[in-house]
Design a protein around this motif. Structure first.
Motif, PDB file in Angstrom:
ATOM      1  N   GLY A   1     -10.737  -4.543  -3.159  1.00  0.00           N
ATOM      2  CA  GLY A   1     -10.194  -5.701  -3.862  1.00  0.00           C
ATOM      3  C   GLY A   1     -11.242  -6.388  -4.709  1.00  0.00           C
ATOM      4  N   GLY A   2     -10.873  -6.855  -5.878  1.00  0.00           N
ATOM      5  CA  GLY A   2     -11.795  -7.548  -6.766  1.00  0.00           C
ATOM      6  C   GLY A   2     -12.687  -6.609  -7.552  1.00  0.00           C
ATOM      7  N   SER A   3     -12.317  -5.334  -7.655  1.00  0.00           N
ATOM      8  CA  SER A   3     -13.139  -4.377  -8.381  1.00  0.00           C
ATOM      9  C   SER A   3     -12.313  -3.724  -9.474  1.00  0.00           C
ATOM     10  CB  SER A   3     -13.689  -3.329  -7.405  1.00  0.00           C
ATOM     11  OG  SER A   3     -12.627  -2.611  -6.837  1.00  0.00           O
ATOM     12  N   PHE A   4     -12.706  -2.512  -9.875  1.00  0.00           N
ATOM     13  CA  PHE A   4     -12.036  -1.836 -10.988  1.00  0.00           C
ATOM     14  C   PHE A   4     -10.540  -1.652 -10.751  1.00  0.00           C
ATOM     15  CE2 PHE A   4     -16.438  -0.227 -11.487  1.00  0.00           C
ATOM     16  CZ  PHE A   4     -16.669  -0.774 -12.739  1.00  0.00           C
ATOM     17  N   PHE A   5     -10.188  -1.013  -9.653  1.00  0.00           N
ATOM     18  CA  PHE A   5      -8.783  -0.702  -9.403  1.00  0.00           C
ATOM     19  C   PHE A   5      -8.127  -1.676  -8.434  1.00  0.00           C
ATOM     20  CE2 PHE A   5     -10.669   3.437 -10.568  1.00  0.00           C
ATOM     21  CZ  PHE A   5      -9.943   3.657 -11.732  1.00  0.00           C
ATOM     22  N   ALA A   6      -8.865  -2.178  -7.445  1.00  0.00           N
ATOM     23  CA  ALA A   6      -8.372  -3.143  -6.454  1.00  0.00           C
ATOM     24  C   ALA A   6      -7.114  -2.650  -5.747  1.00  0.00           C
ATOM     25  CB  ALA A   6      -8.148  -4.504  -7.101  1.00  0.00           C
ATOM     26  N   TRP A   7      -7.120  -1.394  -5.341  1.00  0.00           N
ATOM     27  CA  TRP A   7      -5.972  -0.831  -4.634  1.00  0.00           C
ATOM     28  C   TRP A   7      -5.988  -1.167  -3.153  1.00  0.00           C
ATOM     29  CZ3 TRP A   7      -6.531   4.662  -7.075  1.00  0.00           C
ATOM     30  CH2 TRP A   7      -6.066   4.630  -8.387  1.00  0.00           C
ATOM     31  N   PHE A   8      -7.172  -1.356  -2.594  1.00  0.00           N
ATOM     32  CA  PHE A   8      -7.318  -1.581  -1.162  1.00  0.00           C
ATOM     33  C   PHE A   8      -8.078  -2.878  -0.923  1.00  0.00           C
ATOM     34  CE2 PHE A   8      -7.050   3.015  -1.738  1.00  0.00           C
ATOM     35  CZ  PHE A   8      -6.034   3.334  -0.858  1.00  0.00           C
TER      36      PHE A   8
ATOM     37  N   LEU B   1      -9.654  -5.858   9.325  1.00  0.00           N
ATOM     38  CA  LEU B   1      -8.784  -4.887   9.978  1.00  0.00           C
ATOM     39  C   LEU B   1      -7.319  -5.087   9.618  1.00  0.00           C
ATOM     40  CD1 LEU B   1      -9.042  -2.534  11.892  1.00  0.00           C
ATOM     41  CD2 LEU B   1      -8.821  -4.103  13.788  1.00  0.00           C
ATOM     42  N   VAL B   2      -6.933  -6.332   9.381  1.00  0.00           N
ATOM     43  CA  VAL B   2      -5.555  -6.659   9.020  1.00  0.00           C
ATOM     44  C   VAL B   2      -5.566  -7.754   7.963  1.00  0.00           C
ATOM     45  CG1 VAL B   2      -4.533  -5.962  11.220  1.00  0.00           C
ATOM     46  CG2 VAL B   2      -5.361  -8.289  10.948  1.00  0.00           C
ATOM     47  N   GLY B   3      -4.421  -7.953   7.353  1.00  0.00           N
ATOM     48  CA  GLY B   3      -4.293  -8.972   6.315  1.00  0.00           C
ATOM     49  C   GLY B   3      -4.138 -10.368   6.895  1.00  0.00           C
ATOM     50  N   ASP B   4      -4.171 -11.360   6.026  1.00  0.00           N
ATOM     51  CA  ASP B   4      -4.054 -12.759   6.448  1.00  0.00           C
ATOM     52  C   ASP B   4      -2.667 -13.103   6.979  1.00  0.00           C
ATOM     53  OD1 ASP B   4      -6.675 -13.166   5.703  1.00  0.00           O
ATOM     54  OD2 ASP B   4      -6.142 -13.816   3.669  1.00  0.00           O
ATOM     55  N   ASP B   5      -1.646 -12.408   6.495  1.00  0.00           N
ATOM     56  CA  ASP B   5      -0.275 -12.688   6.905  1.00  0.00           C
ATOM     57  C   ASP B   5       0.201 -11.778   8.036  1.00  0.00           C
ATOM     58  OD1 ASP B   5      -0.322 -10.405   5.382  1.00  0.00           O
ATOM     59  OD2 ASP B   5       1.511 -10.877   4.267  1.00  0.00           O
ATOM     60  N   TRP B   6      -0.715 -11.305   8.860  1.00  0.00           N
ATOM     61  CA  TRP B   6      -0.413 -10.351   9.930  1.00  0.00           C
ATOM     62  C   TRP B   6       0.644 -10.888  10.897  1.00  0.00           C
ATOM     63  CZ3 TRP B   6      -1.127  -5.453  11.305  1.00  0.00           C
ATOM     64  CH2 TRP B   6      -1.012  -5.100  12.648  1.00  0.00           C
TER      65      TRP B   6
ATOM     66  N   THR C   1       3.108 -12.887  10.455  1.00  0.00           N
ATOM     67  CA  THR C   1       4.459 -13.040   9.918  1.00  0.00           C
ATOM     68  C   THR C   1       5.130 -11.706   9.629  1.00  0.00           C
ATOM     69  OG1 THR C   1       3.643 -13.151   7.649  1.00  0.00           O
ATOM     70  CG2 THR C   1       3.795 -15.233   8.861  1.00  0.00           C
ATOM     71  N   LEU C   2       4.401 -10.603   9.744  1.00  0.00           N
ATOM     72  CA  LEU C   2       4.944  -9.291   9.391  1.00  0.00           C
ATOM     73  C   LEU C   2       5.767  -8.692  10.523  1.00  0.00           C
ATOM     74  CD1 LEU C   2       1.780  -7.735   7.700  1.00  0.00           C
ATOM     75  CD2 LEU C   2       3.762  -8.723   6.564  1.00  0.00           C
ATOM     76  N   GLY C   3       6.706  -7.831  10.145  1.00  0.00           N
ATOM     77  CA  GLY C   3       7.469  -7.067  11.118  1.00  0.00           C
ATOM     78  C   GLY C   3       6.658  -5.864  11.592  1.00  0.00           C
ATOM     79  N   THR C   4       7.225  -5.084  12.495  1.00  0.00           N
ATOM     80  CA  THR C   4       6.498  -3.963  13.090  1.00  0.00           C
ATOM     81  C   THR C   4       6.118  -2.913  12.048  1.00  0.00           C
ATOM     82  OG1 THR C   4       7.695  -4.320  15.155  1.00  0.00           O
ATOM     83  CG2 THR C   4       6.562  -2.216  14.897  1.00  0.00           C
TER      84      THR C   4
ATOM     85  N   ASP D   1       0.297  -2.346   6.895  1.00  0.00           N
ATOM     86  CA  ASP D   1      -0.851  -3.186   6.582  1.00  0.00           C
ATOM     87  C   ASP D   1      -2.113  -2.654   7.262  1.00  0.00           C
ATOM     88  OD1 ASP D   1      -1.936  -5.723   5.429  1.00  0.00           O
ATOM     89  OD2 ASP D   1      -2.332  -6.144   7.556  1.00  0.00           O
ATOM     90  N   TYR D   2      -1.999  -2.252   8.505  1.00  0.00           N
ATOM     91  CA  TYR D   2      -3.150  -1.712   9.229  1.00  0.00           C
ATOM     92  C   TYR D   2      -3.658  -0.425   8.580  1.00  0.00           C
ATOM     93  CZ  TYR D   2      -5.947   0.160  13.029  1.00  0.00           C
ATOM     94  OH  TYR D   2      -6.957   0.685  13.762  1.00  0.00           O
ATOM     95  N   LEU D   3      -2.741   0.485   8.248  1.00  0.00           N
ATOM     96  CA  LEU D   3      -3.137   1.737   7.590  1.00  0.00           C
ATOM     97  C   LEU D   3      -3.738   1.470   6.212  1.00  0.00           C
ATOM     98  CD1 LEU D   3      -0.178   4.072   8.590  1.00  0.00           C
ATOM     99  CD2 LEU D   3      -2.499   4.044   9.524  1.00  0.00           C
ATOM    100  N   TRP D   4      -3.213   0.482   5.508  1.00  0.00           N
ATOM    101  CA  TRP D   4      -3.734   0.116   4.187  1.00  0.00           C
ATOM    102  C   TRP D   4      -5.170  -0.395   4.310  1.00  0.00           C
ATOM    103  CZ3 TRP D   4      -3.580  -5.060   1.617  1.00  0.00           C
ATOM    104  CH2 TRP D   4      -3.863  -4.973   0.254  1.00  0.00           C
ATOM    105  N   HIS D   5      -5.446  -1.179   5.345  1.00  0.00           N
ATOM    106  CA  HIS D   5      -6.800  -1.697   5.557  1.00  0.00           C
ATOM    107  C   HIS D   5      -7.767  -0.621   6.058  1.00  0.00           C
ATOM    108  CE1 HIS D   5      -5.105  -5.703   5.073  1.00  0.00           C
ATOM    109  NE2 HIS D   5      -6.352  -6.152   5.006  1.00  0.00           N
ATOM    110  N   MET D   6      -7.268   0.389   6.735  1.00  0.00           N
ATOM    111  CA  MET D   6      -8.126   1.425   7.310  1.00  0.00           C
ATOM    112  C   MET D   6      -8.353   2.609   6.378  1.00  0.00           C
ATOM    113  SD  MET D   6      -9.225   0.216  10.024  1.00  0.00           S
ATOM    114  CE  MET D   6     -10.095   1.622  10.594  1.00  0.00           C
ATOM    115  N   ALA D   7      -7.683   2.658   5.246  1.00  0.00           N
ATOM    116  CA  ALA D   7      -7.786   3.816   4.351  1.00  0.00           C
ATOM    117  C   ALA D   7      -9.220   4.033   3.848  1.00  0.00           C
ATOM    118  CB  ALA D   7      -6.831   3.646   3.168  1.00  0.00           C
TER     119      ALA D   7
END
Length: 183
Positions: free
Chosen positions: A13-20, A25-30, A32-35, A41-47
């Motif tokens: 995040g905050g770089s050229f592509f900012a895809w990840f 380990l998890v996002g700020d809205d963890w 409020t999220l469903g299962t 979100d976890y897989l996105w953070h661990m990629a």
């Protein structure tokens, strides 16, 4: 470490592509999220951390695989199978592949565990993750001996399980191998 830094600069995040995300380990809205969204979100953070941890050792395994296959192709039984007129596909899949997989499959669990823990402290620090590598490092620095012994126990247990998987896979790949005596 360098690969992790490159991944973080180009894809974090905050770089050229900012895809990840850049870390955590998890996002700020963890909460409020469903299962399903939590898993995503976890897989996105661990990629990025997993890619950085695995990619360096992928090259080593690729070279090892190539060398083992080239060594097996030059064996006498391959020449004999070709002289008998067997199709090249059958020679490669039924003869060479099975024999070449023995050292690869038996060494893979231990290599995976070694690759996983070798750079864990650097990866955890780079991606702001709380893991066993960082925990054990901080415990050594603070001279917290029970935690040091606990993390050492966990690392040793995982290494022993990797060796057990290696031995089991050895007898699975090559049925001629029997542990416990002659049949």
């Amino acid at each position: 470490f360098v690969l992790g830094l490159v991944l973080l600069v180009f894809f974090g995040g905050g770089s050229f592509f900012a895809w990840f995300p850049q870390g955590g380990l998890v996002g700020d809205d963890w909460d409020t999220l469903g299962t399903a969204a939590k898993i995503k979100d976890y897989l996105w953070h661990m990629a990025l951390p997993v890619t950085a941890s695995v990619a360096g050792n992928l090259a080593v395994m690729t070279v090892l695989t190539k060398n083992v296959f080239l060594e097996e192709i030059r064996r006498q039984y391959v020449y004999t199978a070709r002289a008998k007129g067997l199709p090249e596909r059958q020679i490669l899949w039924k003869h060479v592949f099975r024999n070449a997989m023995i050292p690869l499959v038996t060494g893979f669990p231990a290599a995976f565990i070694g690759a996983f823990f070798t750079g864990s402290l650097l990866i955890e620090t780079l991606f702001s993750l709380d893991g066993l590598g960082l925990l054990s490092y901080e415990a050594v620095m603070k001279r917290d001996y029970p935690v040091v012994m606990g993390t050492l126990y966990v690392f040793t247990l995982m290494g022993l399980l990797a060796k057990l998987l290696s031995d089991i896979s050895y007898s699975w790949v090559d049925p001629r191998i029997h542990f416990g005596g002659q049949k």
